[in-house]
Scaffold this active site. Structure first.
Site, short mmCIF file in Angstrom:
data_model
loop_
_atom_site.label_atom_id
_atom_site.label_comp_id
_atom_site.label_asym_id
_atom_site.label_seq_id
_atom_site.Cartn_x
_atom_site.Cartn_y
_atom_site.Cartn_z
N HIS A 58 32.40 44.51 40.66
CA HIS A 58 33.41 44.61 41.71
C HIS A 58 33.26 45.97 42.38
CE1 HIS A 58 36.08 41.35 39.71
NE2 HIS A 58 35.30 40.84 40.62
N GLU A 61 35.57 49.32 42.02
CA GLU A 61 35.89 49.84 40.69
C GLU A 61 34.92 50.96 40.31
OE1 GLU A 61 36.04 46.27 38.30
OE2 GLU A 61 37.61 45.40 39.57
N ARG A 118 36.07 44.56 47.39
CA ARG A 118 35.83 44.06 46.04
C ARG A 118 34.58 43.19 45.93
NH1 ARG A 118 39.12 41.70 41.53
NH2 ARG A 118 38.43 39.56 41.11
N HIS A 189 34.87 46.98 33.92
CA HIS A 189 35.68 46.87 35.14
C HIS A 189 36.79 47.92 35.10
CE1 HIS A 189 34.49 42.59 36.42
NE2 HIS A 189 33.85 42.77 35.28
N GLU A 263 38.53 46.58 30.90
CA GLU A 263 39.24 47.06 32.09
C GLU A 263 39.68 48.49 31.78
OE1 GLU A 263 39.59 45.51 34.91
OE2 GLU A 263 39.30 43.37 34.50
#
Length: 349
Positions: A58, A61, A118, A189, A263
């Protein structure tokens, strides 16, 4: 992106016994998708296993590519003085892709208006003016079922078909040849401080779900020790939202026993616009978590695997007593589903 590519070249040139690079695909706009392989020669000539880690699927990020670089730096700087790490690098090849979505990542550096882009940068479908596909909805894993959009203007647009995007296809093609050798698939991510395990579909559970949770929780514990940050462990439907077509789910469905999405920081205050002063702490805690998982899968495969230990014993002609290994008739099927399902009966005569 040019700085990252230059850094990759410097790392490879400076560490020829440890680091090599491979271009394994190209983006929609024709740019190389390049990985670094970290691994040492096995002194016994034994077959090595594989670990996969990617960052930057993405585009917005930014902490993810920063972490992949941090991870490589830490390995390069510490393996010569860390006996355990050296042993793991003799048994494992770790494949690290700092940026998969190269086109999108470059686009986020254009100006402030593009910073939070994104998706990839593929052309709009006919009748639309919206570019790009969410590459983490484009993998061949329950594609298009939940948590996606078929509207090309949506941030979760899953593309025309599974693997329609060259970036996702490159990962599936490259990894598809090495599924049996791969122990763990890690994709990095942000944000939310989560460790996500398969599956994104709320009605599908991984056969080794309990082990995935325990290994993830051990990683979260190690991460908290660094700077006190809490990371939550669970499936995406449990702690985030349902989704399908993710690289994590594709890896587990394909037979890789351990698969996780990290994440990284934070929990919403800055989200994808993480301040510069948080980059190093975020990378330090993520390194602890990733290393915890890699260490677990390594030790499971090479130190605590009863079949491997028994085979080693049998192959030694000086070994006493002799050992017979009886393998459950569904052994192969179980291994394909879950490394934790290994079943062997060892009989000492």
């Amino acid at each position: 992106m040019d700085e990252i590519l230059s850094w990759m070249e410097v790392v490879e040139r400076g560490n020829p016994k440890l680091v090599s690079s491979t271009v394994y695909g190209h983006t929609y706009e024709g740019r190389n998708i390049t990985l670094l392989k970290l691994g040492l020669e096995n002194p016994e000539g034994r077959e090595k296993k594989m670990v996969w880690m990617d960052c930057g699927i993405h585009a917005r990020e930014w902490i993810a590519p920063a972490f992949c670089q941090w991870f490589v730096k830490e390995i390069v700087q510490s393996y010569k003085t860390n006996e355990k790490l050296e042993q793991m690098l003799q048994n494992l090849d770790i494949y690290v892709t700092p940026v998969i979505n190269v086109d999108g990542y470059i686009f986020t550096w254009t100006n402030d208006s593009t910073r939070l882009w994104r998706k990839s940068r593929s052309l709009p479908p006919q009748g639309s003016s919206c570019y790009g596909v969410d590459l983490n909805r484009n993998f061949n894993a329950n594609w298009g079922m939940v948590g996606v959009s078929f509207d090309s203007c949506s941030n979760t647009y899953c593309g025309k078909s599974p693997g329609s995007e060259p970036e996702a296809k490159a990962v599936m093609d490259f990894m598809g040849k090495m599924i049996k050798q791969t122990l763990v698939f890690l994709t990095i991510h942000s944000a939310g401080q989560l460790i996500l395990l398969p599956y994104g579909h709320p009605e599908i559970s991984a056969p080794n779900y309990n082990e995935l949770v325990s290994v993830g929780e051990a990683a979260a514990d190690e991460m908290k020790k660094i700077h006190g940050m809490n990371y939550t462990v669970g499936t995406s439907p449990q702690i985030l939202y349902p989704n399908s077509g993710s690289s994590r789910d594709w890896a587990r469905l394909s037979g890789i026993p351990f698969s996780y999405t990290f994440e990284l920081r934070d929990k919403g205050e800055f989200s994808h616009l993480l301040p510069e002063e948080q980059i190093q702490p975020a990378c330090e805690e993520a390194y602890a978590g990733v290393l915890s998982i890699i260490t677990y899968v390594h030790d499971k495969a090479f130190n605590n695997n009863p079949l491997w230990a028994a085979r080693k014993k049998i192959s030694d002609p000086e070994s006493k007593p002799t050992i017979d290994v009886e393998i459950n008739e569904t052994f192969q099927e179980k291994v394909n589903c879950s490394a934790s399902s290994l079943q062997a009966t060892v009989v000492v005569k």
